[in-house]
Design a protein around this motif. Sequence first.
Motif, short mmCIF file in Angstrom:
data_model
loop_
_atom_site.label_atom_id
_atom_site.label_comp_id
_atom_site.label_asym_id
_atom_site.label_seq_id
_atom_site.Cartn_x
_atom_site.Cartn_y
_atom_site.Cartn_z
N ALA A 91 11.16 4.94 -4.33
CA ALA A 91 12.25 3.96 -4.23
C ALA A 91 12.36 3.42 -2.80
O ALA A 91 12.58 2.21 -2.59
CB ALA A 91 13.57 4.61 -4.66
N GLY A 92 12.19 4.31 -1.80
CA GLY A 92 12.22 3.85 -0.41
C GLY A 92 11.08 2.90 -0.09
O GLY A 92 11.27 1.89 0.60
N ALA A 93 9.90 3.18 -0.62
CA ALA A 93 8.75 2.30 -0.39
C ALA A 93 8.96 0.94 -1.04
O ALA A 93 8.59 -0.10 -0.47
CB ALA A 93 7.47 2.96 -0.93
N GLN A 94 9.55 0.92 -2.21
CA GLN A 94 9.84 -0.36 -2.88
C GLN A 94 10.86 -1.17 -2.10
O GLN A 94 10.76 -2.40 -2.01
CB GLN A 94 10.33 -0.08 -4.31
N GLY A 95 11.85 -0.49 -1.51
CA GLY A 95 12.83 -1.19 -0.69
C GLY A 95 12.20 -1.79 0.56
O GLY A 95 12.53 -2.94 0.95
N SER A 149 0.83 -1.20 0.00
CA SER A 149 0.00 0.00 0.00
C SER A 149 0.86 1.25 0.00
O SER A 149 0.50 2.27 -0.59
CB SER A 149 -0.93 0.00 1.22
N GLY A 150 2.01 1.15 0.68
CA GLY A 150 2.94 2.28 0.68
C GLY A 150 3.47 2.57 -0.71
O GLY A 150 3.66 3.75 -1.08
N ILE A 151 3.71 1.51 -1.49
CA ILE A 151 4.16 1.72 -2.88
C ILE A 151 3.05 2.40 -3.69
O ILE A 151 3.31 3.32 -4.48
CB ILE A 151 4.54 0.37 -3.52
N GLU A 152 1.82 1.93 -3.48
CA GLU A 152 0.70 2.53 -4.21
C GLU A 152 0.53 4.01 -3.83
O GLU A 152 0.27 4.85 -4.70
CB GLU A 152 -0.58 1.76 -3.91
N ALA A 153 0.69 4.31 -2.53
CA ALA A 153 0.57 5.70 -2.10
C ALA A 153 1.71 6.55 -2.67
O ALA A 153 1.50 7.69 -3.13
CB ALA A 153 0.57 5.78 -0.58
#
Length: 485
Positions: free
Chosen positions: A232-236, A184-188
Amino acid sequence: MKSEFLVLSIIGSVFIMTGCASSPIPEDASTKWTPPANAEKPDTVWSNLRGQKLDFSKPLTLAELTDIALKNNPASRKTWNEARAAAEQVTFARGYFMPEIKAIASESRQQTTASPEGFDSDYTKYGPGLQVNYLIINFGGGRKAAVEQALQTVYAADFNFNKSIQDILLAAEISYYSVISAKSGIEAADASVKDSQKTLEIAQERRKQGSATDLDVMRAQAGYDQSLYNLAGAQGLYKTARANLAQVIGVPADTEIQLAQPSGEIPESIITQDMRKLIDDSLNRRPDISALRAMLTAKQAAVKVASASFWPSLYFNGSVNRNYYDAATGKDMQENDTTFGGALSLQWTLFDGMQNTSEKRTAIALSESMEAQLQQAELAASADVWNKYNNYETSLQKYKFSTALLKSASASYDLALESYKGQLINILDLLNAETQLAQARALNTAARQDVFLTLANLAHSTGLLEKGGTSGLDEIFTAPIKKDN
């Protein structure tokens, strides 16, 4: 003779070479150790992990995920085998109630010289036999206390096994919701990238029309770059959460795992609880507290075992032997015979150098230490229940407010975007609204995750976390809690 000497020489040489061989250690403190070829045996454990046949072709619900974790996570197998080992101590202790039977065999040579010579004897005596030793009664109750001590130790190991299951369930739920939240963080973050990209494009278009400056475009570009950085941070974080999930369910970190979204609804509020009753009930359910209580009982039984050494014990001793005689001088000997024997003996240690006293004092000290440890754990558990309950209550409020914040921030951004297009506000106002919206998305995602995590922690803290969901927690919520929630 020469061949025997040669064999002895070879054996001696091998012995000397073996004794002189040095252990393989690093040469010095600054040089890496080079292991020999046979230093590491083939690792079948990892190859078995790689060879697991698990179906990850479809998205897994939380219930399915916890099933896999309970089967694959080695923590429960470890505590299960510890409980099995402890159970054998009960069998060992119950052996005190059984007779001890020994089979023996003996051979002796006896030579007697007497006067007159007719009384001389020279013979060999040999034969098998059985000996029985049985503790009839220990007046201090040591045998019964020893069994009780072993039995309570098994109970403690069993409770620790239950705790390991609850720990695995908690870890699985935390990992599951962490992955869901990270996704969800990536989506946001991706939505924020699209917003900042839209802002940049509008700023560039306005510059072409002469209604915006290069500084406006540069600020919009900076906002866009910041959103890419956050993405990039969310993907990590998502990749890290996936690796943690794989570890919990006992599969290699590179395993592709798909997860189904939670199906339960988040309750709007929590019913006010009688915290005294909630804490007392939780302490009676928690397996870690039960394990410590069992260990205290075992330590108290150990005091009884040590005290029993101050009392006498009544034993029965019996034997049966078959004796054979071979005369060495050719004279007549007595015929082969069978002997039987039995006796009752009362044994009472009156002084043993204060060892019994020291053993009893040690057992008392360990019992009192365990009592203090239990008291400390119960106080910590009461605080844990209190904190986890209030954490969940707080997380519900934070999620409610974060949802309202997201709604207002989204409306504010939409209005700011239209106002910027109509040249009613400057780029800073739009970027500020965009930043607030991005922060609101992140807060709402984190708040939703906190609701699920604090619920799982509350169930674990109160001893209600079971396979298939947070069983037993429904009565404290205004809305029912489904298994996947």
